[in-house]
Design a protein around this motif. Structure first.
Motif, short mmCIF file in Angstrom:
data_model
loop_
_atom_site.label_atom_id
_atom_site.label_comp_id
_atom_site.label_asym_id
_atom_site.label_seq_id
_atom_site.Cartn_x
_atom_site.Cartn_y
_atom_site.Cartn_z
N ASN A 2 12.42 134.88 -6.73
CA ASN A 2 13.60 134.49 -5.98
C ASN A 2 13.52 135.05 -4.57
O ASN A 2 13.04 136.15 -4.36
CB ASN A 2 14.84 135.06 -6.67
CG ASN A 2 15.64 133.97 -7.34
OD1 ASN A 2 16.54 133.42 -6.74
ND2 ASN A 2 15.28 133.66 -8.57
N ILE A 12 20.95 128.90 -7.19
CA ILE A 12 20.46 129.26 -8.54
C ILE A 12 21.20 130.49 -9.05
O ILE A 12 21.60 130.55 -10.21
CB ILE A 12 18.93 129.53 -8.50
CG1 ILE A 12 18.17 128.24 -8.21
CG2 ILE A 12 18.46 130.17 -9.81
CD1 ILE A 12 16.70 128.46 -7.83
N GLU A 23 20.87 121.72 -15.72
CA GLU A 23 20.27 123.05 -15.63
C GLU A 23 19.58 123.39 -16.93
O GLU A 23 20.12 123.16 -18.01
CB GLU A 23 21.34 124.11 -15.32
CG GLU A 23 20.78 125.53 -15.22
CD GLU A 23 21.73 126.53 -14.57
OE1 GLU A 23 22.95 126.24 -14.51
OE2 GLU A 23 21.24 127.59 -14.14
N LYS A 46 13.49 126.68 -10.53
CA LYS A 46 14.14 127.99 -10.31
C LYS A 46 13.16 128.97 -9.67
O LYS A 46 13.59 129.93 -9.04
CB LYS A 46 14.71 128.52 -11.62
CG LYS A 46 15.92 127.72 -12.08
CD LYS A 46 16.62 128.33 -13.26
CE LYS A 46 17.92 127.59 -13.54
NZ LYS A 46 18.60 128.10 -14.76
#
Ligand code: AMP
Ligand code: ZN
Length: 116
Positions: A2, A12, A23, A46
């Motif tokens: 991330n 997210i 999702e 993601k």
């Protein structure tokens, strides 16, 4: 995995609100904030990948899963037979503005070709 400053990673992490369309553990889909068609959904992994240009062979399954999820969404929303467009903008010349790889699903209007 991330990026703290990435706007899509913030979606997210639910730090920015979005109208979620789908999702699962590896994919998120949400309605575009500036829709270019009556249906305009953005599909993202993601995993933070900057663009298609940054993908490598181990990403092939993830990329394939995103495409299959897009076609399943089109079928579920009922425009599979009428048709739709899937777009990936890569880099500056591709018109990419958010640098977290994504695929646009555009539907429910007759789209022009070539793109602008
Ligand atoms: P691209 O120009 O291909 O990089 O596409 C980025 C897309 O993300 C654009 O269509 C934007 O309208 C969309 N977008 C940017 N910020 C948000 C947000 N907070 N929620 C939903 N869509 C967004
Ligand atoms: Zn990101």
């Amino acid at each position: 995995m991330n990026d703290p400053n990435c706007i899509f990673c913030k979606i997210i992490r639910k730090e920015i609100p979005a109208k979620i369309a789908f999702e699962d553990e590896e994919i998120l889909a949400f309605h575009d904030i500036s829709p270019q068609a009556p249906v305009h959904i953005v599909f993202i992994p993601k995993k933070h990948i900057v663009s298609l240009a940054e993908t490598t062979n181990p990403d092939a399954t993830l990329l394939g899963n995103i495409l299959v999820r897009i076609q399943e969404t089109a079928k579920t929303l009922g425009f599979s037979k009428k048709g739709y467009r899937v777009v990936n903008n890569t880099g500056t010349n591709g018109g990419q503005t958010v640098f977290h790889i994504h695929f646009h699903l555009l539907a429910e209007r007759r789209l022009q070709w070539p793109p602008g």
